[in-house]
Design a protein around this motif. Sequence first.
Motif, PDB file in Angstrom:
ATOM      1  N   LYS A   6     135.555  34.338 -13.463  1.00  0.00           N
ATOM      2  CA  LYS A   6     136.741  34.239 -12.616  1.00  0.00           C
ATOM      3  C   LYS A   6     136.668  33.053 -11.648  1.00  0.00           C
ATOM      4  N   GLU A   7     135.493  32.800 -11.113  1.00  0.00           N
ATOM      5  CA  GLU A   7     135.347  31.748 -10.122  1.00  0.00           C
ATOM      6  C   GLU A   7     135.179  30.382 -10.794  1.00  0.00           C
ATOM      7  N   LYS A   8     135.892  29.396 -10.267  1.00  0.00           N
ATOM      8  CA  LYS A   8     135.859  28.049 -10.825  1.00  0.00           C
ATOM      9  C   LYS A   8     134.462  27.448 -10.769  1.00  0.00           C
ATOM     10  N   PHE A   9     133.715  27.701  -9.713  1.00  0.00           N
ATOM     11  CA  PHE A   9     132.397  27.099  -9.595  1.00  0.00           C
ATOM     12  C   PHE A   9     131.454  27.600 -10.690  1.00  0.00           C
ATOM     13  N   TYR A  10     131.593  28.852 -11.114  1.00  0.00           N
ATOM     14  CA  TYR A  10     130.794  29.346 -12.238  1.00  0.00           C
ATOM     15  C   TYR A  10     131.227  28.653 -13.533  1.00  0.00           C
ATOM     16  N   ARG A  11     132.538  28.565 -13.748  1.00  0.00           N
ATOM     17  CA  ARG A  11     133.048  27.910 -14.965  1.00  0.00           C
ATOM     18  C   ARG A  11     132.590  26.459 -15.023  1.00  0.00           C
ATOM     19  N   ASP A  12     132.662  25.764 -13.888  1.00  0.00           N
ATOM     20  CA  ASP A  12     132.241  24.360 -13.843  1.00  0.00           C
ATOM     21  C   ASP A  12     130.752  24.211 -14.152  1.00  0.00           C
ATOM     22  N   ALA A  13     129.937  25.088 -13.601  1.00  0.00           N
ATOM     23  CA  ALA A  13     128.488  25.010 -13.835  1.00  0.00           C
ATOM     24  C   ALA A  13     128.164  25.254 -15.307  1.00  0.00           C
ATOM     25  N   VAL A  14     128.760  26.278 -15.901  1.00  0.00           N
ATOM     26  CA  VAL A  14     128.501  26.563 -17.314  1.00  0.00           C
ATOM     27  C   VAL A  14     129.002  25.414 -18.189  1.00  0.00           C
ATOM     28  N   ALA A  15     130.151  24.865 -17.864  1.00  0.00           N
ATOM     29  CA  ALA A  15     130.693  23.734 -18.629  1.00  0.00           C
ATOM     30  C   ALA A  15     129.761  22.530 -18.561  1.00  0.00           C
ATOM     31  N   GLU A  16     129.163  22.292 -17.410  1.00  0.00           N
ATOM     32  CA  GLU A  16     128.225  21.169 -17.269  1.00  0.00           C
ATOM     33  C   GLU A  16     127.008  21.367 -18.173  1.00  0.00           C
ATOM     34  N   TYR A  17     126.438  22.580 -18.177  1.00  0.00           N
ATOM     35  CA  TYR A  17     125.277  22.821 -19.040  1.00  0.00           C
ATOM     36  C   TYR A  17     125.667  22.812 -20.509  1.00  0.00           C
ATOM     37  N   ALA A  18     126.861  23.271 -20.833  1.00  0.00           N
ATOM     38  CA  ALA A  18     127.332  23.212 -22.227  1.00  0.00           C
ATOM     39  C   ALA A  18     127.419  21.760 -22.684  1.00  0.00           C
ATOM     40  N   LYS A  19     127.907  20.894 -21.812  1.00  0.00           N
ATOM     41  CA  LYS A  19     127.999  19.465 -22.131  1.00  0.00           C
ATOM     42  C   LYS A  19     126.602  18.883 -22.342  1.00  0.00           C
ATOM     43  N   ARG A  20     125.679  19.201 -21.464  1.00  0.00           N
ATOM     44  CA  ARG A  20     124.311  18.698 -21.587  1.00  0.00           C
ATOM     45  C   ARG A  20     123.633  19.222 -22.849  1.00  0.00           C
ATOM     46  N   LEU A  21     123.900  20.478 -23.197  1.00  0.00           N
ATOM     47  CA  LEU A  21     123.264  21.084 -24.368  1.00  0.00           C
ATOM     48  C   LEU A  21     123.799  20.536 -25.681  1.00  0.00           C
ATOM     49  N   SER A  22     124.970  19.926 -25.652  1.00  0.00           N
ATOM     50  CA  SER A  22     125.594  19.462 -26.898  1.00  0.00           C
ATOM     51  C   SER A  22     124.735  18.441 -27.646  1.00  0.00           C
ATOM     52  N   ARG A  23     123.821  17.783 -26.977  1.00  0.00           N
ATOM     53  CA  ARG A  23     122.949  16.831 -27.672  1.00  0.00           C
ATOM     54  C   ARG A  23     121.760  17.515 -28.350  1.00  0.00           C
ATOM     55  N   TYR A  24     121.536  18.792 -28.050  1.00  0.00           N
ATOM     56  CA  TYR A  24     120.388  19.508 -28.603  1.00  0.00           C
ATOM     57  C   TYR A  24     120.770  20.593 -29.615  1.00  0.00           C
ATOM     58  N   CYS A  25     121.916  21.212 -29.425  1.00  0.00           N
ATOM     59  CA  CYS A  25     122.264  22.358 -30.263  1.00  0.00           C
ATOM     60  C   CYS A  25     123.770  22.566 -30.238  1.00  0.00           C
ATOM     61  N   SER A  26     124.210  23.466 -31.094  1.00  0.00           N
ATOM     62  CA  SER A  26     125.577  23.956 -31.019  1.00  0.00           C
ATOM     63  C   SER A  26     125.554  25.103 -30.006  1.00  0.00           C
ATOM     64  N   PHE A  27     126.382  25.012 -28.987  1.00  0.00           N
ATOM     65  CA  PHE A  27     126.358  25.985 -27.896  1.00  0.00           C
ATOM     66  C   PHE A  27     127.749  26.569 -27.716  1.00  0.00           C
ATOM     67  N   GLU A  28     127.811  27.885 -27.652  1.00  0.00           N
ATOM     68  CA  GLU A  28     129.098  28.567 -27.555  1.00  0.00           C
ATOM     69  C   GLU A  28     128.973  29.778 -26.639  1.00  0.00           C
ATOM     70  N   ILE A  29     130.059  30.089 -25.960  1.00  0.00           N
ATOM     71  CA  ILE A  29     130.124  31.314 -25.163  1.00  0.00           C
ATOM     72  C   ILE A  29     131.272  32.151 -25.704  1.00  0.00           C
ATOM     73  N   ILE A  30     130.961  33.393 -26.005  1.00  0.00           N
ATOM     74  CA  ILE A  30     131.974  34.339 -26.472  1.00  0.00           C
ATOM     75  C   ILE A  30     132.072  35.454 -25.429  1.00  0.00           C
ATOM     76  N   GLU A  31     133.280  35.677 -24.963  1.00  0.00           N
ATOM     77  CA  GLU A  31     133.524  36.722 -23.975  1.00  0.00           C
ATOM     78  C   GLU A  31     134.258  37.881 -24.636  1.00  0.00           C
ATOM     79  N   VAL A  32     133.846  39.088 -24.282  1.00  0.00           N
ATOM     80  CA  VAL A  32     134.585  40.278 -24.697  1.00  0.00           C
ATOM     81  C   VAL A  32     135.131  40.941 -23.435  1.00  0.00           C
ATOM     82  N   ALA A  33     136.189  41.696 -23.595  1.00  0.00           N
ATOM     83  CA  ALA A  33     136.835  42.333 -22.446  1.00  0.00           C
ATOM     84  C   ALA A  33     135.911  43.347 -21.784  1.00  0.00           C
ATOM     85  N   ASP A  34     135.994  43.386 -20.468  1.00  0.00           N
ATOM     86  CA  ASP A  34     135.243  44.394 -19.733  1.00  0.00           C
ATOM     87  C   ASP A  34     136.152  45.587 -19.455  1.00  0.00           C
ATOM     88  N   GLU A  35     135.540  46.697 -19.141  1.00  0.00           N
ATOM     89  CA  GLU A  35     136.258  47.924 -18.810  1.00  0.00           C
ATOM     90  C   GLU A  35     136.418  48.018 -17.296  1.00  0.00           C
TER      91      GLU A  35
END
Length: 159
Positions: free
Chosen positions: A12-41
């Motif tokens: 929900k928080e932008k700062f978390y999304r930004d941080a994960v996006a930064e590491y996803a970008k950095r990881l792209s040179r090493y592996c295929s990286f994906e985040i899958i979210e499922v709905a919470d209750e």
Amino acid sequence: MKITILCVGKLKEKFYRDAVAEYAKRLSRYCSFEIIEVADEMTPDKAGEAVNELIREREAERLLSKLKSGSYVCSLEIKGKKLSSTQFADWLGNAALNGKSDIVFIIGGSLGLHKSVSERSDFSLSFSDMTFPHQLMRVILSEQIYRAYRLINNEPYHK
């Protein structure tokens, strides 16, 4: 190698999304990286253990439905094995050497994981005896995966 973080709920928080996006970008040179979210209750205030167990079970069904049969599953759990960053890098590197090319890390919701997820897991990992917000764990896990790849490749990274 394909690395997936499978988790309950949205960031929900932008700062978390930004941080994960930064590491996803950095990881792209090493592996295929994906985040899958499922709905919470929705968790009612002052819910009893029976309700909490039902919530964990429903979230587990969603998580387990996203797993492929050949995936190597690592669940994040307080009672899992604690590894240093170097040990985690060794674990990740050894997984690749042993033919585990599709690794899925599972982060549960605010009530944790249902036992069915733990039973499906090939490895349980703990970052601490402390409890962290499940949204923050995405950032911490993403950073540790990135750190592991830097260590595996003998590249400098701050200590």
